[in-house]
Design a protein around this motif. Structure first.
Motif, short mmCIF file in Angstrom:
data_model
loop_
_atom_site.label_atom_id
_atom_site.label_comp_id
_atom_site.label_asym_id
_atom_site.label_seq_id
_atom_site.Cartn_x
_atom_site.Cartn_y
_atom_site.Cartn_z
N LEU A 276 -10.20 16.45 14.60
CA LEU A 276 -11.11 16.38 12.65
C LEU A 276 -12.40 16.19 12.50
O LEU A 276 -12.90 16.84 11.14
CB LEU A 276 -10.12 14.88 11.81
N GLY A 277 -13.54 16.22 13.56
CA GLY A 277 -14.94 16.21 13.08
C GLY A 277 -15.00 15.08 13.10
O GLY A 277 -14.15 14.02 12.55
N GLY A 278 -16.20 14.76 12.69
CA GLY A 278 -17.26 13.24 12.94
C GLY A 278 -18.23 13.00 11.99
O GLY A 278 -18.93 14.06 12.18
N VAL A 279 -18.55 11.73 11.66
CA VAL A 279 -20.44 11.68 11.61
C VAL A 279 -21.08 10.98 11.99
O VAL A 279 -20.58 10.12 12.76
CB VAL A 279 -20.03 10.90 10.04
N PRO A 280 -22.26 11.51 13.06
CA PRO A 280 -22.66 10.31 14.08
C PRO A 280 -23.17 9.37 12.91
O PRO A 280 -23.05 9.34 11.54
CB PRO A 280 -24.23 11.05 14.34
N GLU A 281 -23.49 7.89 13.65
CA GLU A 281 -24.09 6.19 13.60
C GLU A 281 -25.07 6.94 12.54
O GLU A 281 -25.31 6.47 11.87
CB GLU A 281 -24.15 5.36 14.48
N PRO A 282 -26.39 7.63 12.88
CA PRO A 282 -27.45 8.12 12.16
C PRO A 282 -27.18 8.45 11.28
O PRO A 282 -27.22 8.30 9.73
CB PRO A 282 -28.61 8.48 12.91
N ALA A 283 -26.53 9.77 10.78
CA ALA A 283 -25.72 9.61 9.55
C ALA A 283 -25.04 9.63 8.81
O ALA A 283 -25.51 9.27 7.33
CB ALA A 283 -24.78 11.31 9.46
#
Length: 567
Positions: free
Chosen positions: A442-449
């Protein structure tokens, strides 16, 4: 020469620059500490915004909402896996405890508001500050706007109440749980013993074993000459590693040189006396083996290979629920060490009997082929990336606000009841975070973002609140009076103290876990740090993650509920 009037006019015409200035100064001031006291970044940003707001700067409403929704989604996304994990049978006791504590937080604020005669805006500010949940300001504002005539309501007193009560809400919570809490549970010595007992029940702290790699005890790769006569008849790599395991030392053979030739070994490769071998393991154990294996050698060619550190998200059904010790015994973990385990962005203690949860983020260390093999069996690799799935973020925020904030609305008389758009976006974040742990495609959001959306989203929102309410802040402070600080202290302390006794006598948690559960239910990381410092143990973090996920969700929703109760 620029005059004061010119500067004011400049900021009035360029309100975005006023926001950036407020955030910059607020973050800078928020880092200062005076002994154990700190205003914190959020409160600092708010107060700086109030000062900047004296220039009577107007900021369009959509700007504030945009950053607030981004913040709410990031909160839900971070704790989503643990929120739904808590709904499973073994997590229900901590979920039930978190719900009880959060209800007490609501009732204590509601009771104080009734006694003091506060209106909805004052009560919401009291809830936001005393329970250190800044997002309540946004949720309560949305709810007040939906009430009949709500758009014309003066909300300037809300951030005032928040600022006055937030200081004790943060510092007081850390003192109650870190200093008073252990004494209420029988004394610091008793609670420390309870933490050690929990460690004993769960097994040794695996972060101190050769299978793990915390920063203070790094995994090392060292080359030795196999001089011990034990190697005389020829021993296979498997025999050597099994012998080490029998000595409670998890050490692997990574490479060897035989007759001048460097090779990568297999379990059946025979090590003969005089061969040079590269072994990996915890630093202390590897160094100790120099006296048994043989002398350490300098061989640049032999040790010239890459070691990979790979973040992996647990999502395989057979791994979620498995103990750490059982995971290490799996064949696919051969040659692989674990650096750390993070759950809901919280570093948790690594105990042999501790169970892994779906959504846990663990760092594997070893040769590339070894860590990639293990990653496939554990879940999916989550290597650092600069890209975020903005489709997931955008559609999550849109659908959450549409479905939960607009489609599901019930009315009692002429009063609309809903989670509001804010609550809907929070729920959407929970679902997206949970789905990400289940379906990496599904995709994701990296921790820095996520950090950016969380911290910048919240603080830009707070900066705009401070700037827009700045002109009426002093009037609002005079309206609520200094007594509000004491009222906030009462609203903060009651659920904390009650939660300690309820956790011990009703839920019968381990004393150290009780303090972690109360910290999580109140979403106060500062208090968790104070507790761990007092107990000299990170066991309380085991009670923090599930309760933190529940607390983060309910306390934000209470921003809607407190308005409806008081209004």
């Amino acid at each position: 020469m620029f005059t004061g009037t010119d500067i004011v006019k400049f900021f009035q015409e360029n309100s975005a620059l006023a926001v950036f200035l407020t955030v910059a100064i607020g973050f800078w001031i928020g880092k200062f500490r005076f002994g154990n006291f700190s205003l914190g970044i959020v409160t600092s940003v708010l107060l700086v915004g109030v000062v900047v707001g004296q220039m009577n700067i107007r900021i369009p409403e959509p700007a504030k909402t945009l950053f607030f929704l981004m913040f709410l989604f990031s909160i839900g996304y971070s704790v989503g896996p643990q929120f739904f994990r808590g709904l499973r049978k073994d997590g229900l006791p901590q979920v039930g405890f978190a719900v009880v504590v959060c209800v007490m937080c609501l009732l204590s604020v509601w009771g104080c508001a009734i006694v003091m005669g506060y209106d909805a805006a004052q009560a919401a500010g009291l809830l936001a500050g005393s329970q250190t949940m800044s997002a309540v300001i946004g949720a309560a504002t949305d709810t007040i706007h939906e009430l009949p005539g709500g758009r014309d309501t003066d909300l300037s007193v809300m951030p005032v109440c928040y600022a006055v009560t937030y200081i004790y809400g943060t510092a007081g919570s850390a003192w109650v749980l870190g200093t008073l809490g252990p004494r209420l549970l029988g004394g610091v010595a008793k609670v420390k013993q309870a933490a050690k007992q929990m460690e004993s029940q769960m097994g040794d702290d695996m972060s101190l074993s050769p299978g793990f790699d915390p920063a203070a005890r790094t995994i090392v790769f060292r080359a030795f000459s196999a001089d011990n006569e034990w190697f005389e008849p020829g021993r296979t790599v498997r025999e050597f590693e099994q012998y080490m395991a029998g000595q409670q030392k998890r050490i692997f053979v990574e490479r060897l040189r035989q007759q001048g030739s460097v090779k990568d070994p297999s379990p059946k490769t025979v090590i003969r006396r005089g061969d040079e071998i590269v072994v990996s393991g915890r630093r202390r154990f590897v160094i100790e083996e120099e006296t048994w294996i043989g002398r350490e050698v300098e061989d640049k060619e032999l040790v010239n290979f890459s070691v990979e550190t790979l973040p992996v998200v647990v999502n395989k059904k057979g791994v979620a629920g498995k103990t750490v010790r059982a995971l290490l015994k799996e064949k696919y973990m051969h040659g692989v060490s674990i650096r750390s385990i993070r759950r809901a962005n919280v570093q948790i203690p690594v105990l042999g009997g501790g169970k892994l949860d779906a959504g846990d983020r663990i760092e594997l260390v070893g040769l590339r082929q070894d860590v990639e093999r293990a990653a496939e069996e554990i879940g999916f690799s989550d290597a650092p990336t600069e890209k975020s799935s903005m489709t997931l973020v955008g559609m999550g925020i849109f659908l959450g606000g549409l479905i939960f904030g607009w489609a599901f609305v019930t009315r009692i008389g002429n009063v609309p009841l809903s989670l509001t758009v804010s609550g809907g976006v929070l729920i959407a974040g929970l679902i997206c975070g949970w789905l990400r742990a289940k379906r990496p495609t599904l995709g994701g959001v990296p921790e820095p973002a996520v950090w950016f959306m969380n911290n910048v989203g919240l603080n830009v929102f707070i900066a705009i609140v401070g700037i827009t309410t700045g002109p009426s802040f002093v009037r609002g402070f005079q309206e609520v009076g200094w007594s509000l600080f004491l009222v906030g202290a009462v609203a903060t302390t009651i659920p904390l103290v009650a939660g300690i006794f309820i956790g011990k006598y009703l839920f019968r948690f381990n004393e150290a876990i009780v303090l972690g559960c109360v910290s999580g239910s109140r979403t106060t990381t500062a208090a968790l740090g104070a507790v761990e410092e007092t107990l000299e143990s990170n066991v309380p973090a085991m009670g923090y993650t599930i309760t933190y996920a529940i607390g983060n969700t309910l306390l934000i929703i209470w921003g809607v509920v407190i308005v409806l109760l008081v209004a």
